[in-house]
Design a protein around this motif. Structure first.
Motif, PDB file in Angstrom:
ATOM      1  N   MET A  98      37.091  27.351  37.681  1.00 21.01           N
ATOM      2  CA  MET A  98      35.801  27.467  38.379  1.00 21.01           C
ATOM      3  C   MET A  98      35.234  28.874  38.245  1.00 21.01           C
ATOM      4  O   MET A  98      34.028  29.047  38.035  1.00 21.01           O
ATOM      5  CB  MET A  98      35.961  27.085  39.848  1.00 21.01           C
ATOM      6  CG  MET A  98      36.150  25.602  40.045  1.00 21.01           C
ATOM      7  SD  MET A  98      35.994  24.983  41.725  1.00 21.01           S
ATOM      8  CE  MET A  98      36.921  26.101  42.702  1.00 21.01           C
ATOM      9  N   LEU A  99      36.080  29.867  38.343  1.00 19.90           N
ATOM     10  CA  LEU A  99      35.632  31.249  38.198  1.00 19.90           C
ATOM     11  C   LEU A  99      35.111  31.511  36.784  1.00 19.90           C
ATOM     12  O   LEU A  99      34.055  32.127  36.599  1.00 19.90           O
ATOM     13  CB  LEU A  99      36.792  32.196  38.531  1.00 19.90           C
ATOM     14  CG  LEU A  99      36.517  33.681  38.529  1.00 19.90           C
ATOM     15  CD1 LEU A  99      35.470  34.042  39.565  1.00 19.90           C
ATOM     16  CD2 LEU A  99      37.800  34.440  38.800  1.00 19.90           C
ATOM     17  N   LEU A 100      35.824  31.021  35.782  1.00 18.53           N
ATOM     18  CA  LEU A 100      35.422  31.246  34.393  1.00 18.53           C
ATOM     19  C   LEU A 100      34.153  30.473  34.037  1.00 18.53           C
ATOM     20  O   LEU A 100      33.280  30.998  33.345  1.00 18.53           O
ATOM     21  CB  LEU A 100      36.557  30.882  33.443  1.00 18.53           C
ATOM     22  CG  LEU A 100      37.760  31.815  33.487  1.00 18.53           C
ATOM     23  CD1 LEU A 100      38.902  31.258  32.643  1.00 18.53           C
ATOM     24  CD2 LEU A 100      37.380  33.208  33.012  1.00 18.53           C
ATOM     25  N   VAL A 101      34.041  29.231  34.492  1.00 14.35           N
ATOM     26  CA  VAL A 101      32.846  28.435  34.189  1.00 14.35           C
ATOM     27  C   VAL A 101      31.610  29.071  34.822  1.00 14.35           C
ATOM     28  O   VAL A 101      30.544  29.147  34.196  1.00 14.35           O
ATOM     29  CB  VAL A 101      33.038  26.970  34.653  1.00 14.35           C
ATOM     30  CG1 VAL A 101      31.724  26.210  34.660  1.00 14.35           C
ATOM     31  CG2 VAL A 101      34.037  26.270  33.756  1.00 14.35           C
ATOM     32  N   THR A 102      31.748  29.545  36.045  1.00 11.32           N
ATOM     33  CA  THR A 102      30.633  30.227  36.697  1.00 11.32           C
ATOM     34  C   THR A 102      30.233  31.478  35.916  1.00 11.32           C
ATOM     35  O   THR A 102      29.041  31.725  35.693  1.00 11.32           O
ATOM     36  CB  THR A 102      31.022  30.619  38.138  1.00 11.32           C
ATOM     37  OG1 THR A 102      31.427  29.459  38.835  1.00 11.32           O
ATOM     38  CG2 THR A 102      29.877  31.273  38.861  1.00 11.32           C
ATOM     39  N   SER A 103      31.221  32.239  35.482  1.00 15.24           N
ATOM     40  CA  SER A 103      30.937  33.459  34.724  1.00 15.24           C
ATOM     41  C   SER A 103      30.248  33.137  33.409  1.00 15.24           C
ATOM     42  O   SER A 103      29.243  33.769  33.045  1.00 15.24           O
ATOM     43  CB  SER A 103      32.229  34.227  34.456  1.00 15.24           C
ATOM     44  OG  SER A 103      32.842  34.591  35.663  1.00 15.24           O
ATOM     45  N   ILE A 104      30.765  32.169  32.688  1.00 14.22           N
ATOM     46  CA  ILE A 104      30.176  31.791  31.395  1.00 14.22           C
ATOM     47  C   ILE A 104      28.740  31.326  31.584  1.00 14.22           C
ATOM     48  O   ILE A 104      27.832  31.732  30.854  1.00 14.22           O
ATOM     49  CB  ILE A 104      31.022  30.695  30.718  1.00 14.22           C
ATOM     50  CG1 ILE A 104      32.390  31.244  30.309  1.00 14.22           C
ATOM     51  CG2 ILE A 104      30.301  30.117  29.508  1.00 14.22           C
ATOM     52  CD1 ILE A 104      33.407  30.168  29.960  1.00 14.22           C
ATOM     53  N   THR A 105      28.513  30.490  32.571  1.00 13.69           N
ATOM     54  CA  THR A 105      27.186  29.911  32.791  1.00 13.69           C
ATOM     55  C   THR A 105      26.148  30.971  33.135  1.00 13.69           C
ATOM     56  O   THR A 105      25.082  31.027  32.518  1.00 13.69           O
ATOM     57  CB  THR A 105      27.246  28.870  33.924  1.00 13.69           C
ATOM     58  OG1 THR A 105      28.203  27.873  33.571  1.00 13.69           O
ATOM     59  CG2 THR A 105      25.907  28.238  34.163  1.00 13.69           C
ATOM     60  N   PHE A 106      26.458  31.814  34.098  1.00 11.90           N
ATOM     61  CA  PHE A 106      25.457  32.792  34.532  1.00 11.90           C
ATOM     62  C   PHE A 106      25.228  33.873  33.483  1.00 11.90           C
ATOM     63  O   PHE A 106      24.092  34.302  33.261  1.00 11.90           O
ATOM     64  CB  PHE A 106      25.859  33.410  35.874  1.00 11.90           C
ATOM     65  CG  PHE A 106      25.518  32.544  37.039  1.00 11.90           C
ATOM     66  CD1 PHE A 106      24.214  32.434  37.484  1.00 11.90           C
ATOM     67  CD2 PHE A 106      26.498  31.819  37.685  1.00 11.90           C
ATOM     68  CE1 PHE A 106      23.890  31.629  38.558  1.00 11.90           C
ATOM     69  CE2 PHE A 106      26.191  31.010  38.756  1.00 11.90           C
ATOM     70  CZ  PHE A 106      24.889  30.905  39.197  1.00 11.90           C
ATOM     71  N   LEU A 107      26.270  34.322  32.826  1.00 12.68           N
ATOM     72  CA  LEU A 107      26.087  35.354  31.801  1.00 12.68           C
ATOM     73  C   LEU A 107      25.329  34.796  30.598  1.00 12.68           C
ATOM     74  O   LEU A 107      24.457  35.467  30.033  1.00 12.68           O
ATOM     75  CB  LEU A 107      27.436  35.930  31.391  1.00 12.68           C
ATOM     76  CG  LEU A 107      28.159  36.721  32.487  1.00 12.68           C
ATOM     77  CD1 LEU A 107      29.528  37.173  32.000  1.00 12.68           C
ATOM     78  CD2 LEU A 107      27.340  37.904  32.957  1.00 12.68           C
ATOM     79  N   ALA A 108      25.644  33.569  30.201  1.00 11.68           N
ATOM     80  CA  ALA A 108      24.927  32.961  29.079  1.00 11.68           C
ATOM     81  C   ALA A 108      23.458  32.706  29.438  1.00 11.68           C
ATOM     82  O   ALA A 108      22.583  32.803  28.566  1.00 11.68           O
ATOM     83  CB  ALA A 108      25.610  31.671  28.649  1.00 11.68           C
ATOM     84  N   ALA A 109      23.189  32.393  30.692  1.00 11.97           N
ATOM     85  CA  ALA A 109      21.793  32.206  31.122  1.00 11.97           C
ATOM     86  C   ALA A 109      21.001  33.500  30.982  1.00 11.97           C
ATOM     87  O   ALA A 109      19.839  33.486  30.557  1.00 11.97           O
ATOM     88  CB  ALA A 109      21.750  31.707  32.556  1.00 11.97           C
ATOM     89  N   ALA A 110      21.619  34.615  31.308  1.00 15.58           N
ATOM     90  CA  ALA A 110      20.926  35.904  31.167  1.00 15.58           C
ATOM     91  C   ALA A 110      20.642  36.214  29.701  1.00 15.58           C
ATOM     92  O   ALA A 110      19.568  36.706  29.362  1.00 15.58           O
ATOM     93  CB  ALA A 110      21.756  37.013  31.806  1.00 15.58           C
TER      94      ALA A 110
END
Length: 190
Positions: A59-71
């Motif tokens: 969950m921590l990694l998916v959140t990180s990947i999603t938000f950073l890729a969105a930026a």
């Protein structure tokens, strides 16, 4: 004009470098995510001892990947935006619409960073359940879940803010050039 010719390429290359680093970090997180699930399957079916930390780490990694890729999507203009409206109107009005869209992204990114920071502060003194390093007796704070929200908001402000400034300057410079050429035509007619 001096800004766009001397400083703009330097700032753009810095922002491209930041976007590359964020993409690389997201890639590392993706590799860690796949490896952790590989360990989960190995632990469950080979060792007969299911690791309990994989779900929380995922969950921590998916959140990180999603938000950073969105930026990074904001920087590369692969985000969803209202391009159809700016395509249907004249070029100058379309440029103004694009500036307004980027201003909305800056405001949204600012809200993400601000409220994400509040979430970090609120959850910092709680631990993420099942995700700890027992040898060091160190608990990972729950507030770390919201770091990607803050980072993504700051990056969105940075990327879209740069585009607002460049677009506004180019819009202004075209307007001042056309006004100057119009006044010289009028002066030449006298």
């Amino acid at each position: 004009m001096a800004f766009s010719s001397s400083v703009q390429p330097k700032i753009k290359s810095i922002l491209d470098g930041v976007a590359f680093l964020v993409t690389a970090l997201s890639g590392v997180f993706l590799v860690l995510l796949v490896a952790s699930f590989g360990w989960l399957v190995f632990g469950r079916y080979v060792l007969n001892d299911t690791p309990t930390w994989v779900e929380q780490m995922a969950m921590l990694l998916v959140t990180s990947i999603t938000f950073l890729a969105a930026a990074v999507g904001i920087h590369e203009r692969t985000h969803l935006s209202v391009d159809m409206l700016s395509m249907l109107v004249p070029e100058r009005v379309g440029q103004i619409f694009n500036i307004l869209i980027d201003v909305c992204i800056v405001v949204f990114g600012y809200a993400m960073a601000l409220y994400g920071k509040e979430l970090v502060d609120f959850a910092w003194f709680r631990s993420i359940p099942l995700l700890s390093i027992p040898i060091l007796e160190w608990r990972i704070p729950d507030g770390i879940r919201y770091f990607p929200v803050v980072a993504s908001g700051v990056l969105m402000c940075l990327f879209a803010g740069y585009r607002v400034i460049i677009s506004a300057l180019s819009l202004y410079s075209k307007q001042s050039v056309s006004a100057a050429s119009h006044s010289s035509d009028v002066a030449g007619d006298k």
